[in-house]
Design a protein around this motif. Structure first.
Motif, PDB file in Angstrom:
ATOM      1  N   ASP A  36       0.766  -1.241   0.000  1.00 27.18           N
ATOM      2  CA  ASP A  36       0.000   0.000   0.000  1.00 27.18           C
ATOM      3  C   ASP A  36       0.804   1.302   0.000  1.00 27.18           C
ATOM      4  OD1 ASP A  36      -2.390  -1.276  -0.220  1.00 27.18           O
ATOM      5  OD2 ASP A  36      -2.716  -1.400   1.930  1.00 27.18           O
ATOM      6  N   PRO A  37       1.789   1.464   0.877  1.00 29.65           N
ATOM      7  CA  PRO A  37       2.381   2.801   0.972  1.00 29.65           C
ATOM      8  C   PRO A  37       3.183   3.185  -0.263  1.00 29.65           C
ATOM      9  CG  PRO A  37       3.686   1.267   2.230  1.00 29.65           C
ATOM     10  CD  PRO A  37       2.472   0.514   1.745  1.00 29.65           C
ATOM     11  N   LYS A  38       3.429   4.474  -0.381  1.00 26.13           N
ATOM     12  CA  LYS A  38       4.328   4.942  -1.438  1.00 26.13           C
ATOM     13  C   LYS A  38       5.736   4.482  -1.078  1.00 26.13           C
ATOM     14  CE  LYS A  38       1.735   8.161  -3.701  1.00 26.13           C
ATOM     15  NZ  LYS A  38       1.371   7.952  -5.049  1.00 26.13           N
ATOM     16  N   TRP A  39       6.571   4.344  -2.094  1.00 27.41           N
ATOM     17  CA  TRP A  39       7.932   3.861  -1.905  1.00 27.41           C
ATOM     18  C   TRP A  39       8.922   4.886  -2.434  1.00 27.41           C
ATOM     19  CZ3 TRP A  39       9.122  -0.889   0.329  1.00 27.41           C
ATOM     20  CH2 TRP A  39       8.003  -1.661   0.668  1.00 27.41           C
ATOM     21  N   THR A  40      10.101   4.941  -1.812  1.00 25.37           N
ATOM     22  CA  THR A  40      11.168   5.832  -2.247  1.00 25.37           C
ATOM     23  C   THR A  40      12.269   4.994  -2.871  1.00 25.37           C
ATOM     24  OG1 THR A  40      10.686   7.392  -0.481  1.00 25.37           O
ATOM     25  CG2 THR A  40      12.854   7.559  -1.501  1.00 25.37           C
ATOM     26  N   CYS A  41      12.692   5.386  -4.057  1.00 24.53           N
ATOM     27  CA  CYS A  41      13.760   4.682  -4.756  1.00 24.53           C
ATOM     28  C   CYS A  41      15.108   5.173  -4.230  1.00 24.53           C
ATOM     29  CB  CYS A  41      13.655   4.940  -6.261  1.00 24.53           C
ATOM     30  SG  CYS A  41      14.965   4.147  -7.206  1.00 24.53           S
ATOM     31  N   LEU A  42      15.981   4.241  -3.864  1.00 25.98           N
ATOM     32  CA  LEU A  42      17.295   4.614  -3.365  1.00 25.98           C
ATOM     33  C   LEU A  42      18.230   5.044  -4.485  1.00 25.98           C
ATOM     34  CD1 LEU A  42      17.837   1.799  -0.711  1.00 25.98           C
ATOM     35  CD2 LEU A  42      17.039   4.141  -0.354  1.00 25.98           C
ATOM     36  N   ARG A  43      17.930   4.687  -5.712  1.00 24.46           N
ATOM     37  CA  ARG A  43      18.785   5.054  -6.840  1.00 24.46           C
ATOM     38  C   ARG A  43      18.468   6.453  -7.368  1.00 24.46           C
ATOM     39  NH1 ARG A  43      18.953   1.166 -11.836  1.00 24.46           N
ATOM     40  NH2 ARG A  43      20.004  -0.142 -10.309  1.00 24.46           N
ATOM     41  N   CYS A  44      17.183   6.724  -7.653  1.00 21.01           N
ATOM     42  CA  CYS A  44      16.837   8.006  -8.281  1.00 21.01           C
ATOM     43  C   CYS A  44      16.109   8.962  -7.351  1.00 21.01           C
ATOM     44  CB  CYS A  44      16.029   7.779  -9.551  1.00 21.01           C
ATOM     45  SG  CYS A  44      14.363   7.146  -9.267  1.00 21.01           S
ATOM     46  N   GLY A  45      15.650   8.495  -6.189  1.00 22.58           N
ATOM     47  CA  GLY A  45      14.973   9.359  -5.226  1.00 22.58           C
ATOM     48  C   GLY A  45      13.500   9.578  -5.507  1.00 22.58           C
ATOM     49  N   ALA A  46      12.938   8.915  -6.507  1.00 22.83           N
ATOM     50  CA  ALA A  46      11.521   9.087  -6.834  1.00 22.83           C
ATOM     51  C   ALA A  46      10.647   8.503  -5.728  1.00 22.83           C
ATOM     52  CB  ALA A  46      11.208   8.398  -8.150  1.00 22.83           C
ATOM     53  N   VAL A  47       9.541   9.184  -5.442  1.00 20.85           N
ATOM     54  CA  VAL A  47       8.551   8.691  -4.479  1.00 20.85           C
ATOM     55  C   VAL A  47       7.285   8.404  -5.278  1.00 20.85           C
ATOM     56  CG1 VAL A  47       7.212   9.220  -2.421  1.00 20.85           C
ATOM     57  CG2 VAL A  47       9.561  10.068  -2.642  1.00 20.85           C
ATOM     58  N   ASP A  48       6.918   7.129  -5.352  1.00 23.87           N
ATOM     59  CA  ASP A  48       5.803   6.748  -6.220  1.00 23.87           C
ATOM     60  C   ASP A  48       5.295   5.372  -5.815  1.00 23.87           C
ATOM     61  OD1 ASP A  48       3.978   6.861  -8.263  1.00 23.87           O
ATOM     62  OD2 ASP A  48       5.461   7.145  -9.841  1.00 23.87           O
ATOM     63  N   ASP A  49       4.191   4.956  -6.459  1.00 20.62           N
ATOM     64  CA  ASP A  49       3.711   3.583  -6.304  1.00 20.62           C
ATOM     65  C   ASP A  49       4.669   2.658  -7.045  1.00 20.62           C
ATOM     66  OD1 ASP A  49       1.441   4.330  -4.871  1.00 20.62           O
ATOM     67  OD2 ASP A  49       0.289   4.676  -6.699  1.00 20.62           O
ATOM     68  N   LEU A  50       4.604   1.392  -6.716  1.00 23.92           N
ATOM     69  CA  LEU A  50       5.482   0.423  -7.369  1.00 23.92           C
ATOM     70  C   LEU A  50       4.950   0.044  -8.745  1.00 23.92           C
ATOM     71  CD1 LEU A  50       6.153  -1.955  -4.360  1.00 23.92           C
ATOM     72  CD2 LEU A  50       7.574  -0.095  -5.191  1.00 23.92           C
ATOM     73  N   ALA A  51       5.849  -0.307  -9.638  1.00 27.43           N
ATOM     74  CA  ALA A  51       5.484  -0.828 -10.960  1.00 27.43           C
ATOM     75  C   ALA A  51       5.796  -2.318 -10.976  1.00 27.43           C
ATOM     76  CB  ALA A  51       6.266  -0.106 -12.047  1.00 27.43           C
ATOM     77  N   TYR A  52       4.962  -3.097 -11.657  1.00 27.17           N
ATOM     78  CA  TYR A  52       5.144  -4.548 -11.740  1.00 27.17           C
ATOM     79  C   TYR A  52       5.792  -4.897 -13.070  1.00 27.17           C
ATOM     80  CZ  TYR A  52       3.976  -9.491 -11.233  1.00 27.17           C
ATOM     81  OH  TYR A  52       4.043 -10.845 -11.102  1.00 27.17           O
ATOM     82  N   TYR A  53       6.907  -5.609 -13.008  1.00 28.39           N
ATOM     83  CA  TYR A  53       7.641  -5.987 -14.217  1.00 28.39           C
ATOM     84  C   TYR A  53       7.654  -7.503 -14.365  1.00 28.39           C
ATOM     85  CZ  TYR A  53       9.431  -1.226 -14.310  1.00 28.39           C
ATOM     86  OH  TYR A  53       9.537   0.140 -14.369  1.00 28.39           O
ATOM     87  N   ASP A  54       7.324  -7.968 -15.575  1.00 30.39           N
ATOM     88  CA  ASP A  54       7.410  -9.389 -15.895  1.00 30.39           C
ATOM     89  C   ASP A  54       8.746  -9.663 -16.564  1.00 30.39           C
ATOM     90  OD1 ASP A  54       4.962 -10.379 -15.028  1.00 30.39           O
ATOM     91  OD2 ASP A  54       3.950  -9.729 -16.846  1.00 30.39           O
ATOM     92  N   ALA A  55       9.365 -10.771 -16.205  1.00 29.47           N
ATOM     93  CA  ALA A  55      10.587 -11.190 -16.886  1.00 29.47           C
ATOM     94  C   ALA A  55      10.210 -11.783 -18.238  1.00 29.47           C
ATOM     95  CB  ALA A  55      11.319 -12.225 -16.037  1.00 29.47           C
TER      96      ALA A  55
END
Length: 115
Positions: A36-55
């Motif tokens: 649920d919560p927003k997440w902070t990216c340690l690489r770029c600093g963006a604060v956003d919802d998560l994106a789902y990636y398929d391999a």
């Protein structure tokens, strides 16, 4: 065993495998819900919802399903087991919850100060 009996057995076995495999995929291949919560990216600093990636590739999966059930099924399992949530901006998996101390440090460091 006659040829007709072998052919009939093969058709019945294939139908059962297709129906069972389809049901299994429908039942178990759904994406897990995002935290649920927003997440902070340690690489770029963006604060956003998560994106789902398929391999892997959807086109490859469709192609393998059309060729035969087993390769398509195995590729599907591999894709689902290697899917992940990541930053929608840069694709990094290095994320922390927005309310964590590390995220607050990043937010303070990226605040623009007036000149």
């Amino acid at each position: 065993m006659s040829e007709n009996a072998v052919l009939t057995f093969g058709v019945i076995f294939t139908a059962i495998a297709a129906i069972g495999g389809g049901w299994w995929l429908w039942r178990w291949s759904g994406r897990p819900s995002a935290p649920d919560p927003k997440w902070t990216c340690l690489r770029c600093g963006a604060v956003d919802d998560l994106a789902y990636y398929d391999a892997g590739s959807t086109l490859v999966e469709i192609f393998l399903w059309c060729i035969a059930l087993l390769p398509g099924f195995l590729y599907h399992l591999w894709r689902r087991s290697n899917s992940y949530y990541a930053c929608p901006t840069c694709g990094s998996k290095d994320l922390v919850p927005e309310d964590s101390p590390r995220a607050k440090q990043i937010a303070e460091a990226t605040v623009q100060r007036p000149l």
